[in-house]
Each structure stands twice: as C-alpha cells, then as structure tokens.
Design an enzyme around this catalytic site. Structure first.
Site, short mmCIF file in Angstrom:
data_model
loop_
_atom_site.label_atom_id
_atom_site.label_comp_id
_atom_site.label_asym_id
_atom_site.label_seq_id
_atom_site.Cartn_x
_atom_site.Cartn_y
_atom_site.Cartn_z
N GLU A 113 2.95 8.60 15.02
CA GLU A 113 1.53 8.61 15.39
C GLU A 113 0.77 7.47 14.70
O GLU A 113 0.05 6.70 15.35
CB GLU A 113 0.97 9.97 14.97
CG GLU A 113 -0.41 10.26 15.45
CD GLU A 113 -0.94 11.51 14.76
OE1 GLU A 113 -0.13 12.36 14.33
OE2 GLU A 113 -2.17 11.60 14.63
N GLU B 53 8.99 1.33 11.32
CA GLU B 53 10.08 2.31 11.10
C GLU B 53 9.42 3.67 11.16
O GLU B 53 8.66 4.04 10.27
CB GLU B 53 10.68 2.11 9.70
CG GLU B 53 11.25 0.74 9.44
CD GLU B 53 12.61 0.55 10.08
OE1 GLU B 53 13.11 1.47 10.76
OE2 GLU B 53 13.18 -0.54 9.91
N GLY C 197 6.53 5.06 8.44
CA GLY C 197 5.71 6.28 8.42
C GLY C 197 5.86 7.01 9.74
O GLY C 197 6.85 6.84 10.46
N SER C 198 4.86 7.79 10.06
CA SER C 198 4.96 8.64 11.25
C SER C 198 4.77 7.81 12.53
O SER C 198 4.14 6.75 12.52
CB SER C 198 3.90 9.73 11.19
OG SER C 198 2.62 9.12 11.12
N GLU D 213 9.47 16.44 15.00
CA GLU D 213 9.95 16.18 13.64
C GLU D 213 9.26 17.15 12.69
O GLU D 213 8.03 17.19 12.62
CB GLU D 213 9.61 14.73 13.25
CG GLU D 213 10.12 14.37 11.88
CD GLU D 213 9.75 12.94 11.48
OE1 GLU D 213 8.58 12.56 11.64
OE2 GLU D 213 10.64 12.23 11.01
N CYS E 171 13.59 10.57 7.08
CA CYS E 171 13.32 10.16 8.47
C CYS E 171 14.56 10.35 9.34
O CYS E 171 14.45 10.72 10.49
CB CYS E 171 12.86 8.72 8.51
SG CYS E 171 13.95 7.63 7.59
N LYS F 100 0.87 -1.18 0.00
CA LYS F 100 0.00 0.00 0.00
C LYS F 100 0.91 1.23 0.00
O LYS F 100 1.44 1.63 1.03
CB LYS F 100 -0.89 -0.03 1.25
CG LYS F 100 -2.25 0.63 1.12
CD LYS F 100 -2.22 2.11 0.83
CE LYS F 100 -1.92 2.96 2.04
NZ LYS F 100 -1.74 4.39 1.69
#
Ligand code: NAD
Length: 479
Positions: free
Chosen positions: A229, A248, A226-227, A383, A282, A173
């Site tokens: 959150e 990650e 991704g983030s 970030e 990142c 995805k």
C-alpha cells in the site's frame, strides 16, 4: 546512545524540537525518545548528501577507498555485534538468537559491497562504423532509503551498502518503531571516517519525514522496502519528480509440500518458513500447500511443533519466538486470526495473545496454524505479517502450481520434493522473485532478492542491486 538526527556527520535535534517514544514490545517500556524529523530536517539532510555528492569527497574518491571505508564499517559493526543485536531485540522484539543472525548478515552485506566498489564497470560495444563505443556506470546521485521495522538494520544495509559502493550518497529513514540500530550504525560511520554527508539518518514518521524524502526534488532515487500500500503511494509521489524507485513490498508466499518430499525436513522448513522472525518476514511461507495424500500427517506434525514453540523472553538464548513489534501489529494479527475462525478455517494450534514471563507483559502471539483453508478466505489472500500459517490442500502438480500462483503477490516460494524434474518444473512455473527447493528462508548478500507482481520491482542484494544505484552513460568516440 545518540538519539538525534545524523546529518553531515553531526548529531542534531529535530528543527521542531519534537521527539517520539520508542517502545520495547517485549516489556511495553519506553526505551528512548528519538528526534522526530520532518520536512525541514529532510531538507537539511538532502542538502548535505547533495553537497557531498557534488564534491570530490565521495563519488570521486577512489573506488578502492570507498570500499575500504565500507569494510571498516563492517569491522566496527562486527566488533559491537552483541551490543547492536541487543538493541535490535530491544526495539523489535525478535529473539537475540535472530538479532545476531541479522547483524551478522549486515556485516556480510557491507563486506560484499565493499568488494564491489572497485569492480563496477561498463562495457566496450561493437557497433557499426568507425567508432569506439563504451559505457560508464555512474552513481545515480542522492538516494533516499526508506525501510520497515522487521529487519531494521539489515534491510537498511541492503540499500545503503550498494548505494555507497556505487558512489551515491544516502539519506536513510528508518521505521518509526525501530530507529535505534540505524542511529547506532551512524556512530560507526563517523568512527570509520566517512566524509560528511555521505550517510545521513533522519528518524521520524512515514507521512512526514518519509513523504518529504520521496517528494524532494534533489533526491534522485528512492529505495523502499515496506507494505504494498505505501509502495503504491511512493510510486505516485515519486512520479512528480521523475524519481527512480525500487520497491520491495509485501508477500503471501506459497510453500508447497509434494507427497514425495522428505516430510520431516518439509515440516521443519514449513515451521521456520512461517515462525522465524515471528512471521514478520516479507517472504514468510504463510500459505502452506500440501498434497492431499500427506496432508493429515503434515498438519499433525505442524500443530505439534507449533504448540511446543512457546513465545518467551527474547533475550533468553533458548527463546525462538519473540514479541510482535507493536501493540498495533499484535491487534492486526489477532484480527486476522478472528477472521480465519469466522470464515470457517480450522484452528489447530495457537490463536491467542500471551504475556509470558519474566515480565508478564508484551505483544506476543502464539504460533498459530489454520487447517482447511480455502483460497477465497482472507487469511489465504492477505499478508498477515505474524506467526499465522494457512494450510491448503491440492491433488496434483498442476493444481498445486496454480494455487501457488493464485495471489497478487510474487515475492518467494518453497518447493519440497525428491523429484528433481518436478522441483525445477515448479520453480519455473511459479511467478516469484525467489524460489527455495528443499529449503526455506535463506538469504545471502550475493543472492538477489525482490518481487514479481505486487511484491514490487528492482532487486536488493547481489550484483543486481548495483544496477539500481547507477546510471548507464554511453560514450561515442569517432575514430
Ligand atoms: P510500511 O509500509 O508501513 O512502512 C515502511 C516504511 O515506510 C517506514 O519507514 C514508514 O515510516 C515509511 N512510510 C510510511 N508511510 C509513508 C509515506 N506515505 N511516505 C513515505 N514513507 C512512508 O511497512 P512496515 O509496516 O514498516 O513493514 C511491513 C511491510 O514491509 C510488510 O508489508 C512486508 O511484507 C514489507 N517488507 C517487504 C520486504 C521485501 O523485501 N519485499 C522486506 C521486509 C518487509
């Protein structure tokens, strides 16, 4: 190019018939309308991946043949490197210079794991008693790979290449901002001759297609980048079906310049550390920690360099600072810059949105440097994911290392010094998954990459990534 979903080696529109626009962030033009997959489409893709996994088509194909198919995909990608790099630039906004590096790394990653396919082995174990005991490393099953927009195809390959090498099947995805190169890669999978269902791509939103993949009872593992959150949400959702997860996540990585460093090299490293990939990296060295005695000269050189690094047309071979991925990301970054000023940091370079030639449009932000940042300020803690550097100062080794570790994140760090003892002492003391000494922002398919603390767990790349796609089975034989 194909802009439908890639399921079971077929191109299919989303069951709902819906599509979503993909925008070139350097021109603000809609460049494609891509199928908006949702839960029903994820169901179909997972069913294809499951059928392939349960059959002899992939996991029981000889490991050498799996490796050869991955190597073939690498060759095909290399043959279309320029074209696919242009596509990466078109939906992401990064410079063509950077896209070519990214796609080259994707080729390397495919080749690296092609080589691993027939070298994934268990152990023979010396136990007490009359037994022969050995372990098998078996593929984990159907893997859902959910990836961000900053290195769209490269980060996807960090997941699908080891997963496929290990004998897993994959549903990928991509991020909704950048689905095009994953679809282009699917064309190569078809051309290479992978069996139906081994590799599938479902484009669509995170809360729709992404969440459906995480919740799906027939998916064995989610590999997410991704983030932080969204990573937390994924961990919670995955708990419902006891899914394995690799996460990650974000970072706020410290880049430490000690007074005894080669300052010219350190400043160059600080610059590529934050401005490469427009800071949408990142592991970006977004906190620059400078020993006080060299602070003024470092900041002066940095500001000078940042002012010269003007954003421009990403397709121009001389451009080194492209467009941010979206208007939303540009607004987020500008919001942080505003906060930095409001909280009292000193803006010494950049700080503004720009719309450079030839389009006079696009979501660009100048290379920005803040000096006199203190650890409590928002721009030192959160970030930003843009070309914004926060410079902090320290007085001695202990204070420098303490400051470096003063973050919820632990993805990467840089150390600049000529003193080898100091360098290795700092490397040990810093809690992060990657430490660069007298270097910054280097990656290799053979070098594991991942986070400590809120930057996640599990590793991409290296032989370590294979652990995330295999289960260990222990076999006891009574003698
Ligand atoms: P994001 O978390 O918003 O999205 C990442 C992916 O998750 C996308 O494909 C998105 O569609 C999907 N998603 C969103 N909500 C979801 C949900 N509820 N369920 C399932 N999937 C969902 O991240 P982003 O904005 O695309 O990327 C930027 C972030 O990625 C930054 O925080 C950056 O640090 C991080 N990142 C980390 C690494 C690493 O290796 N540690 C590498 C690159 C980027």
């Amino acid at each position: 190019m194909n802009t439908d979903l890639f399921i079971n080696n077929e191109w299919r529109p989303a069951a709902s018939g819906k599509r979503f626009p993909v925008v070139n962030p350097a021109t603000e033009e809609v460049i494609a309308e891509v199928a908006a997959g949702d839960a029903g489409d994820v169901d179909n893709a997972v069913a294809a991946a499951r059928t392939c996994f349960e059959s002899d088509a992939w996991r029981n194909l000889s490991a050498r043949k799996r490796g050869r198919l991955l190597a073939k995909a690498a060759d095909l990608l290399e043959g279309r490197l320029e074209e696919i790099a242009r596509l990466e630039t078109a939906h992401n906004g990064k410079t063509l210079f950077e896209s070519k590096i990214e796609i080259t790394m994707t080729v390397n990653t495919l080749r690296y794991y092609a080589g691993w396919a027939d070298k994934i082995t268990g152990d023979t174990l010396p136990v007490d008693g009359p037994f022969l005991v050995y372990t098998l490393r078996e593929p984990i099953g159907v893997v859902g790979a959910i990836v961000p927009w900053n290195f769209p195809l490269n980060i996807a390959s960090w997941k699908f290449a080891p997963a496929l090498a290990a004998g897993c099947t994959v549903v990928l995805k991509p991020a909704s901002e950048t689905p095009l190169t994953a679809l282009a890669f699917a064309e190569l999978v078809l051309e290479a001759g992978f069996p139906p269902g081994a590799f599938n791509v479902v484009t669509g939103g995170g809360s729709t297609a992404g969440a459906a993949l995480v919740r799906h009872p027939d998916v064995d593992k989610i590999s997410f980048t991704g983030s932080t959150e969204v990573g937390r949400q994924i961990m919670r959702m995955a708990a419902e079906t006891n899914k394995r997860v690799t996460l990650e996540l974000g970072g706020k990585s410290p880049n430490i310049i000690f007074a005894d460093a080669d300052l010219k090299a350190a400043v160059r490293g600080a610059q590529t550390g934050i401005f490469y990939g427009k800071g949408e990296v990142c592991a970006a060295g977004s906190r620059l920690l400078v020993e006080r005695s060299v602070h003024d000269q470092v900041v002066e050189q940095l500001a000078e360099g940042a002012k010269k690094l003007t954003p421009g047309d990403p397709l121009d071979k001389n451009t080194r600072l492209g467009a941010l991925v979206s208007k939303r990301q540009q607004e987020t970054v500008l919001g942080y810059i505003k906060k930095g000023v409001a909280e009292g940091a000193a803006l010494v370079a950049g700080g503004k949105a720009v719309s450079p030639p030839p389009n006079g449009k696009g979501y660009f932000v100048e290379a920005t440097v803040f000096d006199q940042v203190s650890p409590e300020m928002t721009i030192a803690r959160e970030e930003i994911f843009g070309p914004v550097l926060a410079v902090l100062s320290f007085d001695d080794f202990e204070q420098g290392v303490k400051l470096a570790n003063q973050s919820m994140y632990g993805l990467a760090a840089g150390i600049w010094t000529k003193d080898i003892q100091k360098a290795h002492r700092a490397a040990r003391a810093i809690r992060a998954g990657t430490v660069w000494i007298n270097a910054y922002n280097f990656y290799d398919s053979g070098a594991p990459f991942g986070g400590f603390k809120a930057s996640g767990f599990g590793r991409d790349l290296g032989k370590e990534a294979l652990d995330g796609y295999t289960e260990v089975k222990t076999v006891w034989v009574g003698l």
